[in-house]
Design an enzyme around this catalytic site. Structure first.
Site, short mmCIF file in Angstrom:
data_model
loop_
_atom_site.label_atom_id
_atom_site.label_comp_id
_atom_site.label_asym_id
_atom_site.label_seq_id
_atom_site.Cartn_x
_atom_site.Cartn_y
_atom_site.Cartn_z
N ASP A 1 13.77 -2.39 3.06
CA ASP A 1 14.25 -3.29 4.13
C ASP A 1 14.04 -2.58 5.46
O ASP A 1 14.19 -1.36 5.54
CB ASP A 1 15.75 -3.61 3.92
CG ASP A 1 16.13 -4.97 4.50
OD1 ASP A 1 15.93 -5.15 5.71
OD2 ASP A 1 16.61 -5.83 3.74
N TYR B 1 8.49 -19.72 10.65
CA TYR B 1 9.05 -19.54 9.31
C TYR B 1 8.34 -20.45 8.30
O TYR B 1 7.83 -19.98 7.28
CB TYR B 1 10.54 -19.85 9.35
CG TYR B 1 11.29 -19.53 8.07
CD1 TYR B 1 11.31 -18.24 7.55
CD2 TYR B 1 11.99 -20.52 7.39
CE1 TYR B 1 12.01 -17.95 6.38
CE2 TYR B 1 12.70 -20.23 6.22
CZ TYR B 1 12.70 -18.95 5.73
OH TYR B 1 13.40 -18.66 4.58
N ARG C 1 23.85 -19.67 10.68
CA ARG C 1 23.73 -20.79 9.75
C ARG C 1 24.99 -21.63 9.77
O ARG C 1 26.06 -21.17 10.18
CB ARG C 1 23.52 -20.28 8.33
CG ARG C 1 22.17 -19.71 8.11
CD ARG C 1 22.16 -18.99 6.81
NE ARG C 1 20.83 -18.50 6.54
CZ ARG C 1 19.84 -19.27 6.13
NH1 ARG C 1 20.03 -20.55 5.92
NH2 ARG C 1 18.65 -18.75 5.93
N1 UDP Z 1 24.15 -26.72 12.30
C1 UDP Z 1 25.24 -27.19 13.03
N2 UDP Z 1 26.05 -26.27 13.60
C2 UDP Z 1 25.88 -24.92 13.49
C3 UDP Z 1 24.77 -24.45 12.74
C4 UDP Z 1 23.93 -25.38 12.16
O1 UDP Z 1 25.45 -28.40 13.15
O2 UDP Z 1 26.68 -24.16 14.06
C5 UDP Z 1 23.29 -27.70 11.63
C6 UDP Z 1 21.80 -27.51 11.89
O3 UDP Z 1 21.40 -28.19 13.07
C7 UDP Z 1 21.19 -28.09 10.64
C8 UDP Z 1 22.23 -27.80 9.55
O4 UDP Z 1 23.44 -27.55 10.24
O5 UDP Z 1 21.04 -29.47 10.76
C9 UDP Z 1 21.89 -26.59 8.68
O6 UDP Z 1 21.60 -25.53 9.55
P1 UDP Z 1 21.29 -24.05 9.04
O7 UDP Z 1 20.97 -23.25 10.26
O8 UDP Z 1 22.39 -23.55 8.18
O9 UDP Z 1 20.02 -24.16 8.10
P2 UDP Z 1 18.69 -25.06 8.08
O10 UDP Z 1 18.87 -25.90 6.88
O11 UDP Z 1 18.60 -25.89 9.33
O12 UDP Z 1 17.59 -24.07 7.97
#
Ligand code: UDP
Length: 312
Positions: free
Chosen positions: A31, A145, A186
């Site tokens: 890592d 990504y 996340r």
């Molecule tokens: N999201 C949100 N508030 C946060 C973080 C994420 O509403 O504080 C939303 C984001 O816009 C997405 C979903 O939650 O629609 C999942 O986001 P995440 O970053 O966990 O992973 P993704 O599936 O988007 O890669």
């Protein structure tokens, strides 16, 4: 059994290292620690069967040992992380995958790629089966990504076809649990930590977008099963129970008994509107399906973050 694993200190990588050590395997974990910490391996870092190498797998690495499996799990993986490191993300998906495939070929080892549901982009098919080719914006904020993982899959297949490398590819859907970084950005880690701190939960957009959340132990179980069968096509691993982000926020406020309220913020570019895995293939090939409900998994994850705060 000797495993070479890139991304050893990451959320999923650290769980895998622990599972392999528990099984008595030897592990070489690599890592570069840009989005992870050795703390995630504190209980096994001194184990005699574990060797940690701090190295960026996008750069070549010579390994003298015999290796049975090369597992490529290194990459920034949360949207804020890969937006902060777009070039490193592209490098680890491209050069990092090539380096890992090179090790697998040289060692006659099997190769296991951690791919992602992001290869489907903002999908137009629901739920997403493996045969769906996706809907990805090649120059969008997420493209570093999405496209690097799509290339990683293509590279893996090229080595499989040309050099007969024995491969596994999993497309990991949203996964959560202990050893996520509290500040990885996340949705699950954000909401839990905001709720525990009494801060507003930040919903991006109206919160009508959906995700399907898999608890880490279910994912690890699926990975271990896939290592035991001969199946060389991409395989979805995730929980098929779909929830709206706004409902997740309400659930977490309730479970933490928090006084937090909800704050609505702009939706980031290209944020997928719906995501849910079709797991019929995993059921058929592995006899696998997630066992841990969202309530049960969130309970364990809330407990983890609560303890982290107390011990800080
Ligand atoms: N999201 C949100 N508030 C946060 C973080 C994420 O509403 O504080 C939303 C984001 O816009 C997405 C979903 O939650 O629609 C999942 O986001 P995440 O970053 O966990 O992973 P993704 O599936 O988007 O890669």
């Amino acid at each position: 059994m000797k495993i070479f694993l890139s991304g050893a200190c990451g959320f999923i990588g650290s769980h895998l290292c622990r599972a392999f050590i528990e099984r008595g395997y030897k592990v070489i974990g690599v890592d570069n620690l840009i989005t992870s910490s050795q703390d995630n391996l504190r209980d096994i870092i001194k184990n005699k069967n574990f060797l940690f190498i701090e190295h960026d797998i996008s750069k070549e690495l010579y390994i003298a040992d015999k290796i049975d499996w090369v597992m490529h799990f290194a990459s920034p993986a949360s949207p804020p992380d890969y937006s902060r490191y777009p070039i490193k993300t592209l490098k680890v998906g491209s050069l990092g995958t090539l380096n890992c495939l090179g090790i697998a070929k040289a060692k006659k080892a099997k190769f296991f790629l951690a791919s992602t549901s992001e290869v489907y982009g903002d999908p137009q098919v629901h739920p997403q089966p493996e045969e769906y080719w996706g809907n990805v914006n090649p120059i969008g904020l997420r493209s570093c990504y999405d496209e690097s993982k799509r290339l990683a899959e293509a590279l893996t297949f090229a080595y499989h076809r040309q050099h007969k490398v024995n491969i596994r590819i999993i497309r990991i859907f949203n996964t959560y649990g202990p050893f996520m970084r509290a500040d990885d950005g996340r949705v699950v880690s954000n909401f839990i930590n905001q709720a525990l701190e009494g801060k507003d939960l930040t919903i991006y957009g109206q919160g009508e977008q959906t995700r399907s959340f898999c608890y880490i132990d279910d994912l690890v179980r699926g990975i271990l099963k896939l290592m035991e069968v001969e199946y060389q096509l991409p395989l979805n691993l995730g929980n098929p129970s779909e929830v709206k982000v706004v409902d997740l926020a309400r659930k977490i406020i309730k479970m933490t008994r928090s006084s937090s309220t909800i704050k609505y913020l702009p939706l980031p570019q290209d944020d997928p509107k719906r995501r849910c895995p079709d797991i019929k293939e995993a059921k058929k090939v592995l006899g696998w399906k997630p066992k841990i409900s969202l309530s049960e998994g969130l309970k364990k994850t809330i407990e983890y973050f609560r303890n982290l705060k107390h011990s800080a």
